[in-house]
Design a protein around this motif. Sequence first.
Motif, PDB file in Angstrom:
ATOM      1  N   SER A  40       0.936  -1.005  -0.227  1.00 60.99           N
ATOM      2  CA  SER A  40       0.052   0.119  -0.208  1.00 60.99           C
ATOM      3  C   SER A  40       0.832   1.188   0.116  1.00 60.99           C
ATOM      4  CB  SER A  40      -1.088  -0.121   1.175  1.00 60.99           C
ATOM      5  OG  SER A  40      -0.223   0.063   2.339  1.00 60.99           O
ATOM      6  N   ARG A  41       2.135   1.057   0.092  1.00 56.73           N
ATOM      7  CA  ARG A  41       3.227   2.354   0.116  1.00 56.73           C
ATOM      8  C   ARG A  41       3.558   2.660  -1.230  1.00 56.73           C
ATOM      9  NH1 ARG A  41       6.893   1.408   5.883  1.00 56.73           N
ATOM     10  NH2 ARG A  41       4.788   1.751   7.191  1.00 56.73           N
ATOM     11  N   TYR A  42       3.379   1.778  -2.199  1.00 59.63           N
ATOM     12  CA  TYR A  42       4.137   2.061  -3.251  1.00 59.63           C
ATOM     13  C   TYR A  42       3.171   2.283  -4.473  1.00 59.63           C
ATOM     14  CZ  TYR A  42       8.259   1.156  -0.608  1.00 59.63           C
ATOM     15  OH  TYR A  42       9.426   0.893   0.009  1.00 59.63           O
ATOM     16  N   SER A  43       3.748   3.002  -5.542  1.00 55.55           N
ATOM     17  CA  SER A  43       3.101   3.054  -6.919  1.00 55.55           C
ATOM     18  C   SER A  43       3.519   1.538  -7.431  1.00 55.55           C
ATOM     19  CB  SER A  43       3.642   4.377  -7.893  1.00 55.55           C
ATOM     20  OG  SER A  43       3.186   5.551  -7.041  1.00 55.55           O
ATOM     21  N   MET A  44       2.381   1.272  -8.385  1.00 55.03           N
ATOM     22  CA  MET A  44       2.786   0.034  -9.296  1.00 55.03           C
ATOM     23  C   MET A  44       2.545   0.311 -10.806  1.00 55.03           C
ATOM     24  SD  MET A  44       3.361  -2.282  -6.993  1.00 55.03           S
ATOM     25  CE  MET A  44       3.219  -3.771  -7.912  1.00 55.03           C
ATOM     26  N   SER A  45       3.058  -0.418 -11.393  1.00 54.29           N
ATOM     27  CA  SER A  45       3.059  -0.071 -12.978  1.00 54.29           C
ATOM     28  C   SER A  45       2.884  -1.714 -13.756  1.00 54.29           C
ATOM     29  CB  SER A  45       4.148   0.596 -13.424  1.00 54.29           C
ATOM     30  OG  SER A  45       4.307   1.897 -13.177  1.00 54.29           O
ATOM     31  N   TRP A  46       2.138  -1.427 -15.018  1.00 51.49           N
ATOM     32  CA  TRP A  46       2.299  -2.521 -15.872  1.00 51.49           C
ATOM     33  C   TRP A  46       3.233  -1.920 -17.160  1.00 51.49           C
ATOM     34  CZ3 TRP A  46       0.344  -7.422 -15.310  1.00 51.49           C
ATOM     35  CH2 TRP A  46      -0.717  -7.437 -14.311  1.00 51.49           C
ATOM     36  N   TYR A  47       3.737  -2.844 -17.666  1.00 51.44           N
ATOM     37  CA  TYR A  47       4.818  -2.797 -18.775  1.00 51.44           C
ATOM     38  C   TYR A  47       4.444  -3.966 -19.463  1.00 51.44           C
ATOM     39  CZ  TYR A  47       8.042   0.777 -16.956  1.00 51.44           C
ATOM     40  OH  TYR A  47       8.599   1.607 -16.231  1.00 51.44           O
ATOM     41  N   ARG A  48       4.762  -3.632 -21.045  1.00 50.68           N
ATOM     42  CA  ARG A  48       4.686  -4.837 -22.105  1.00 50.68           C
ATOM     43  C   ARG A  48       5.746  -4.755 -22.832  1.00 50.68           C
ATOM     44  NH1 ARG A  48      -0.563  -2.768 -25.629  1.00 50.68           N
ATOM     45  NH2 ARG A  48       0.577  -1.181 -26.614  1.00 50.68           N
ATOM     46  N   GLN A  49       6.094  -5.923 -23.635  1.00 54.00           N
ATOM     47  CA  GLN A  49       7.177  -6.264 -24.410  1.00 54.00           C
ATOM     48  C   GLN A  49       6.793  -7.064 -25.505  1.00 54.00           C
ATOM     49  OE1 GLN A  49      10.879  -7.348 -22.912  1.00 54.00           O
ATOM     50  NE2 GLN A  49      11.926  -6.508 -24.824  1.00 54.00           N
TER      51      GLN A  49
END
Length: 115
Positions: free
Chosen positions: A29-38
């Motif tokens: 809950s303390r961190y931003s999260m991301s999705w990447y793709r390749q």
Amino acid sequence: VQLVESGGGLVQPGGSLRLSCAASGFTFSRYSMSWYRQAPGKERELVATITSAGGSTNYADPVKGRFTISRDNPKNTVYLQMNSLKPEDTAVYYCYARLLSGVYWGQGTQVTVSS
């Protein structure tokens, strides 16, 4: 730290998929999260980011209006809802976290959009 993606698969153009990323080993809950793709033969690219409390999101131009990133902090999970999928969305999708201790990636989940 572990990030485990699920939900990928084969879908027809115009279809939908929801990816999940289950996180463990840190205070989610303390961190931003991301999705990447390749995609094959291409560099890994940022798809979407969500802030720690979920109050702010950002998207890459190619997915704006079609993809939605969300999170459930009590479940330590981040999601990527993908609608109106196109063949050019075909890629391995990765969950990403930048923590104080370093950068972490999941193992990836394959998304294939094809008729």
